[in-house]
Write a protein that holds these residues in place. Structure first.
Motif, PDB file in Angstrom:
ATOM      1  N   SER A   1       0.832  -1.210   0.000  1.00 52.17           N
ATOM      2  CA  SER A   1       0.000   0.000   0.000  1.00 52.17           C
ATOM      3  C   SER A   1       0.868   1.262   0.000  1.00 52.17           C
TER       4      SER A   1
ATOM      5  N   ALA B   1      -4.070   1.357  -3.736  1.00 55.01           N
ATOM      6  CA  ALA B   1      -3.561   1.415  -2.359  1.00 55.01           C
ATOM      7  C   ALA B   1      -4.642   0.993  -1.369  1.00 55.01           C
TER       8      ALA B   1
ATOM      9  N   TRP C   1       0.725   4.357  -2.599  1.00 59.30           N
ATOM     10  CA  TRP C   1       0.555   5.756  -2.172  1.00 59.30           C
ATOM     11  C   TRP C   1       1.691   6.628  -2.701  1.00 59.30           C
TER      12      TRP C   1
END
Length: 140
Positions: free
Chosen positions: A4, A37, A8
């Motif tokens: 994630s 994400a 991002w």
């Protein structure tokens, strides 16, 4: 580093590049990267994250392309979104023999010409277009 976090960082990079280049489509792709994400936060696998990024980003690009206006509302000289003088009102007190008039507008003297030749009349006029330093006006 978590998946994630990578998504991002990619989304943030896309936004930063968009700010530098002005390419609005990169913001749409950044939405897709942010969706990936969120999918990573939800525990989806890498292939699902890639599909989410592609579908959401591609869908946002397609939607923006289809919804944006195709052509501007006329030339820039007559477009209210580009030229703040279009649509404003001026008072013409007298016309010169050559078909022009001089008016005081925004603290300066401007030369005005009628939108349709032979329709010169005194009174209030609306600015239709700005051509160089001349206002093209029509009678209200």
């Amino acid at each position: 580093m978590a998946e994630s976090t990578i998504w991002w960082l990619l989304a943030g990079t896309a936004v930063a590049v968009e700010l530098l280049t002005g390419t609005f489509y990169l913001l749409m792709l950044a939405i897709g990267l942010a969706a990936a994400a969120l999918a990573a936060h939800a525990g989806a696998g890498t292939s699902v994250q890639l599909v989410v990024a592609a579908v959401v980003g591609g869908g946002a690009v397609t939607a923006w392309h289809l919804l944006r206006p195709r052509q501007p509302a006329g030339p820039a000289s007559a477009n209210r979104d580009v030229n703040m003088d279009v649509g404003e009102t001026v008072q013409v007190d007298a016309w010169n023999p050559d078909g022009t008039a001089s008016v005081r507008y925004r603290g300066a003297n401007w030369t005005v010409v009628p939108f349709a030749p032979g329709t010169a009349a005194t009174g209030a006029h609306r600015v239709r277009e700005v051509v160089g330093s001349r206002l093209v006006v029509e009678k209200i």
